[in-house]
Scaffold this motif. Structure first.
Motif, PDB file in Angstrom:
ATOM      1  N   THR A  16      50.721   9.844  70.232  1.00  0.00           N
ATOM      2  CA  THR A  16      51.974  10.522  69.883  1.00  0.00           C
ATOM      3  C   THR A  16      52.163  10.569  68.372  1.00  0.00           C
ATOM      4  O   THR A  16      52.528  11.616  67.806  1.00  0.00           O
ATOM      5  CB  THR A  16      53.157   9.805  70.545  1.00  0.00           C
ATOM      6  OG1 THR A  16      53.012   9.863  71.968  1.00  0.00           O
ATOM      7  CG2 THR A  16      54.479  10.446  70.136  1.00  0.00           C
ATOM      8  N   ALA A  17      51.928   9.437  67.701  1.00  0.00           N
ATOM      9  CA  ALA A  17      52.071   9.409  66.244  1.00  0.00           C
ATOM     10  C   ALA A  17      51.083  10.373  65.587  1.00  0.00           C
ATOM     11  O   ALA A  17      51.406  11.056  64.610  1.00  0.00           O
ATOM     12  CB  ALA A  17      51.871   7.995  65.729  1.00  0.00           C
ATOM     13  N   ALA A  42      59.473  15.661  68.955  1.00  0.00           N
ATOM     14  CA  ALA A  42      60.128  14.376  69.205  1.00  0.00           C
ATOM     15  C   ALA A  42      59.328  13.567  70.220  1.00  0.00           C
ATOM     16  O   ALA A  42      58.713  14.117  71.139  1.00  0.00           O
ATOM     17  CB  ALA A  42      61.541  14.611  69.703  1.00  0.00           C
ATOM     18  N   ALA A  43      59.343  12.244  70.032  1.00  0.00           N
ATOM     19  CA  ALA A  43      58.704  11.334  70.987  1.00  0.00           C
ATOM     20  C   ALA A  43      59.653  11.089  72.145  1.00  0.00           C
ATOM     21  O   ALA A  43      60.851  10.900  71.962  1.00  0.00           O
ATOM     22  CB  ALA A  43      58.354  10.028  70.310  1.00  0.00           C
ATOM     23  N   VAL A  55      54.682   6.310  75.769  1.00  0.00           N
ATOM     24  CA  VAL A  55      55.423   7.355  75.065  1.00  0.00           C
ATOM     25  C   VAL A  55      54.609   8.639  75.092  1.00  0.00           C
ATOM     26  O   VAL A  55      53.379   8.608  75.191  1.00  0.00           O
ATOM     27  CB  VAL A  55      55.708   6.916  73.609  1.00  0.00           C
ATOM     28  CG1 VAL A  55      54.421   6.818  72.803  1.00  0.00           C
ATOM     29  CG2 VAL A  55      56.688   7.863  72.937  1.00  0.00           C
ATOM     30  N   ASP A  56      55.306   9.732  75.033  1.00  0.00           N
ATOM     31  CA  ASP A  56      54.632  11.039  75.062  1.00  0.00           C
ATOM     32  C   ASP A  56      55.275  11.945  74.009  1.00  0.00           C
ATOM     33  O   ASP A  56      56.387  11.678  73.535  1.00  0.00           O
ATOM     34  CB  ASP A  56      54.742  11.668  76.444  1.00  0.00           C
ATOM     35  CG  ASP A  56      53.599  12.650  76.705  1.00  0.00           C
ATOM     36  OD1 ASP A  56      52.874  12.977  75.749  1.00  0.00           O
ATOM     37  OD2 ASP A  56      53.443  13.080  77.867  1.00  0.00           O
ATOM     38  N   ILE A  57      54.581  12.986  73.639  1.00  0.00           N
ATOM     39  CA  ILE A  57      55.114  13.952  72.681  1.00  0.00           C
ATOM     40  C   ILE A  57      55.948  14.982  73.435  1.00  0.00           C
ATOM     41  O   ILE A  57      55.547  15.465  74.498  1.00  0.00           O
ATOM     42  CB  ILE A  57      53.965  14.638  71.902  1.00  0.00           C
ATOM     43  CG1 ILE A  57      54.519  15.425  70.697  1.00  0.00           C
ATOM     44  CG2 ILE A  57      53.156  15.547  72.809  1.00  0.00           C
ATOM     45  CD1 ILE A  57      54.934  14.528  69.578  1.00  0.00           C
ATOM     46  N   GLY A  58      57.134  15.265  72.939  1.00  0.00           N
ATOM     47  CA  GLY A  58      57.976  16.273  73.559  1.00  0.00           C
ATOM     48  C   GLY A  58      57.544  17.675  73.162  1.00  0.00           C
ATOM     49  O   GLY A  58      56.585  17.860  72.399  1.00  0.00           O
ATOM     50  N   PRO A  59      58.234  18.698  73.660  1.00  0.00           N
ATOM     51  CA  PRO A  59      57.886  20.084  73.302  1.00  0.00           C
ATOM     52  C   PRO A  59      58.022  20.301  71.785  1.00  0.00           C
ATOM     53  O   PRO A  59      58.937  19.782  71.150  1.00  0.00           O
ATOM     54  CB  PRO A  59      58.908  20.923  74.065  1.00  0.00           C
ATOM     55  CG  PRO A  59      59.412  20.034  75.153  1.00  0.00           C
ATOM     56  CD  PRO A  59      59.361  18.648  74.601  1.00  0.00           C
TER      57      PRO A  59
END
Length: 616
Positions: A16-17, A42-43, A55-59
């Protein structure tokens, strides 16, 4: 939490980072790209069976304010129109002249008036005659130049319309293609932010050229609607894009005609309805170009044509009181009028009535009157049939003239063919003849002195019969231009044994000079100016004043619109633009998150290694 779970959390945080750093670096690298909007990723917490699973990456989203963007788009449309209008008005101002220079028509007319006043003081002066002819020629050339350059501006506007239609077609096609790409990406849950940026760029280009409105579809596509010539709104892009066709005319005249061409929907009916065409109501640069080509420049040209027509008629009315240009120097010579009646380019052929007295004076080789013949136009009028033509008038004139003592031939004739010009010859084959008197002719071409009605002694000549194009072809009578001695200065004498044109007589020169000082009604041109009671120089000043006022008003509106657009654009960019300092600060945050996740993975790895040693 198990070690494997901790490892999974660390890996998701690392990924994610990494993705956030990638988005941020993209913002930084595109910071100076016009139309690029800031992207954010956004995470979000990944949930599995109600439990956190890393955690995942948002749109990836664009930071835009759709309201500000739509307002900026509208302001851009109006600014495009005002910029175009201002450009052409200022260019026309240079053609016509400004209040601060001496090259205006009003000044040219004043120069001709001054030359005529000088001639009225010294009617026998060769230099004064030459000055009048040169001043008259300068005025005619000013009219010609203004007409030509105004028409050239219409041609340039037409060329820009052609380019604008091509730009609009390309932008509409691009929006439709991007709609398809965005819809597919949405369906596959892929990022669409960059595609939307490119679509906004195409909409920005489109909004500069025409007034458009948009609304979104559920699949991420947008529909685009635009203004048509009749003020209605038509769908331009939905499932597909429409296209417009524009065929430039091979040549443009000074006044707009249907043959000039307008942008029309491809495959529209014949003739195309206004709802399938683009026009001045379309707005933007294209609407302004169509308005400038078909209205603004055309209206100014109508005013110029009206002024040229007024100068021609008022000066010719006075000049036709004189006789110098009416003289036939040998029995074989005749006086032929310049006004043609009938035919494609002829003046209206119709005589309503005639009145007064027409005097023909025979003159000997020394220029003395030897005999005069007075034709009672009342008798001529009574001989005219209902709906009389110029040919009927010729017959009636000859019938009355040949009843006079000493008249041995028909003094009046018409040229052959369809041009129908009046020809006058000596009543009995004398060496020299002069026409004069108080005869008046009223017909389809107006009411004028006999000589003026038939153009027997014009100073200014034009071709054609309508108001349109007078400024483009007005010219000084070729005979007078070649020999200024032909310029009329005095009136004819009808007294036997006196000079036909008395030496020192300045009556005609005074009448021509007075024509510039006299006020009179100048009819509405169909352009900008209405009917007005003024002098010729006053009318020229009115045209200049209107043009200067219109230019100033447009420039003021453009400057205001530019300020408004800049403010809206600044606010929109403040929302969607990239702030380098902010992005670098975010980069540090994401870098720390990346390092922290990497540390978690490293720690878990150490724990796995320790566990492995303990087991083995």
């Amino acid at each position: 939490m198990s070690l494997s779970g901790s490892l999974f959390h660390g890996i998701s945080g690392l990924q994610t980072a990494q993705r956030q750093i990638e988005v941020t670096s993209g913002n930084v690298s595109n910071a100076n790209v016009d139309g690029y909007s800031q992207k954010t990723a956004a995470a979000v917490t990944r949930m599995v069976d109600g439990q956190s699973s890393g955690v995942d990456i948002g749109p990836i989203r664009r930071e835009v304010d759709t309201y500000l963007d739509s307002e900026a788009m509208r302001a851009r449309t109006e600014l495009g129109a005002l910029n175009t209008r201002s450009e052409y008005l200022n260019r026309f101002g240079k053609v016509f002249g400004t209040l601060s220079n001496d090259s205006t028509l009003a000044n040219g007319l004043n120069a001709l008036s001054s030359a005529l006043e000088a001639l009225s003081i010294e009617p026998e002066s060769a230099s004064a005659r030459r000055d009048v002819v040169e001043a008259a020629d300068a005025v005619a050339r000013q009219f010609n130049r203004i007409s030509t350059e105004t028409t050239d501006l219409r041609v340039e506007a037409s060329n820009e319309i052609d380019q604008g239609v091509a730009t609009i077609n390309d932008a509409l096609d691009s929006v439709a293609e991007l709609n398809d790409e965005i819809s597919r990406a949405e369906a596959l849950d892929r990022p669409t932010a960059d595609l939307r940026d490119e679509r906004d760029r195409q909409l920005e280009t489109l909004s500069e050229w025409m007034d458009i409105s948009t609304f979104s579809r559920d699949n991420g596509a947008i529909a685009v609607m635009g203004k048509m010539a009749d003020g209605s709104t038509k769908m331009l892009v939905d499932s597909s894009a429409v296209q417009f066709d524009f065929t430039k005319a091979n040549a443009l005249g000074p006044i707009a005609t249907a043959s000039d061409g307008v942008p029309t929907l491809v495959n529209a009916g014949t003739p195309a309805a206004a709802s399938d065409q683009l026009g001045a109501t379309t707005g933007g640069r294209l609407g302004a170009l169509l308005d400038v080509r078909d209205n603004t420049l055309t209206d100014f040209h109508r005013d110029i044509d009206r002024l040229a027509q007024t100068v021609r008629d008022r000066v010719n009315a006075a000049h036709n009181l004189g006789t110098a240009g009416n003289a036939a120097t040998a029995s074989s010579e005749t006086i032929t009028g310049s006004r043609a009646f009938g035919g494609a380019d002829g003046f209206p052929d119709g005589i309503t009535s005639v009145s007064g007295t027409l005097t023909l004076s025979e003159v000997d080789g020394d220029g003395n009157v030897t005999d005069t013949y007075n034709i009672d136009m009342g008798l001529v009028d009574s001989a005219l049939p209902t709906g009389a033509t110029v040919s009927d008038l010729q017959d009636a004139l000859n019938a009355v003239a040949t009843s006079l003592p000493g008249v041995t031939n028909n003094p009046f004739d018409l040229t052959g063919g369809t041009d129908g010009r009046l020809v006058m010859s000596a009543p009995n084959g004398s060496d020299f003849t002069v026409s004069g008197g108080s005869a008046t002719v009223e017909g389809a071409a107006g009411e004028r002195n006999f000589s003026h009605y038939f153009g027997l002694n014009n100073l200014f000549e034009t071709s054609g019969t309508t108001l349109t194009g007078v400024a483009g072809n007005i010219r000084v009578n070729a005979d007078i231009k070649m020999d200024p001695a032909e310029l009329s200065a005095g009136r004819a004498s009808t007294t036997v044994d006196q000079q036909a044109v008395p030496v020192g007589d300045a009556g005609v020169a005074q009448a021509m000079a007075a024509a510039f000082e006299a006020r009179g009604t100048i009819a509405a041109s169909g352009g900008n100016l209405k009917a007005v009671d003024t002098t010729m120089s006053g009318y020229a000043a009115d045209i200049l004043s209107f043009q200067a006022s219109e230019t100033s008003r447009t420039d003021t509106a453009r400057d205001f619109q530019q300020t408004m657009y800049d403010e809206l654009k600044f606010r929109s960019d403040s929302k969607s633009g990239v702030n380098i300092d902010e992005e670098l600060s975010n980069m540090l945050v994401f870098e720390q998150a990346y390092n922290a996740s990497a540390r978690v993975i490293s720690t878990v790895q150490e724990m796995f290694d320790t566990l492995d040693r303990m087991i083995n």
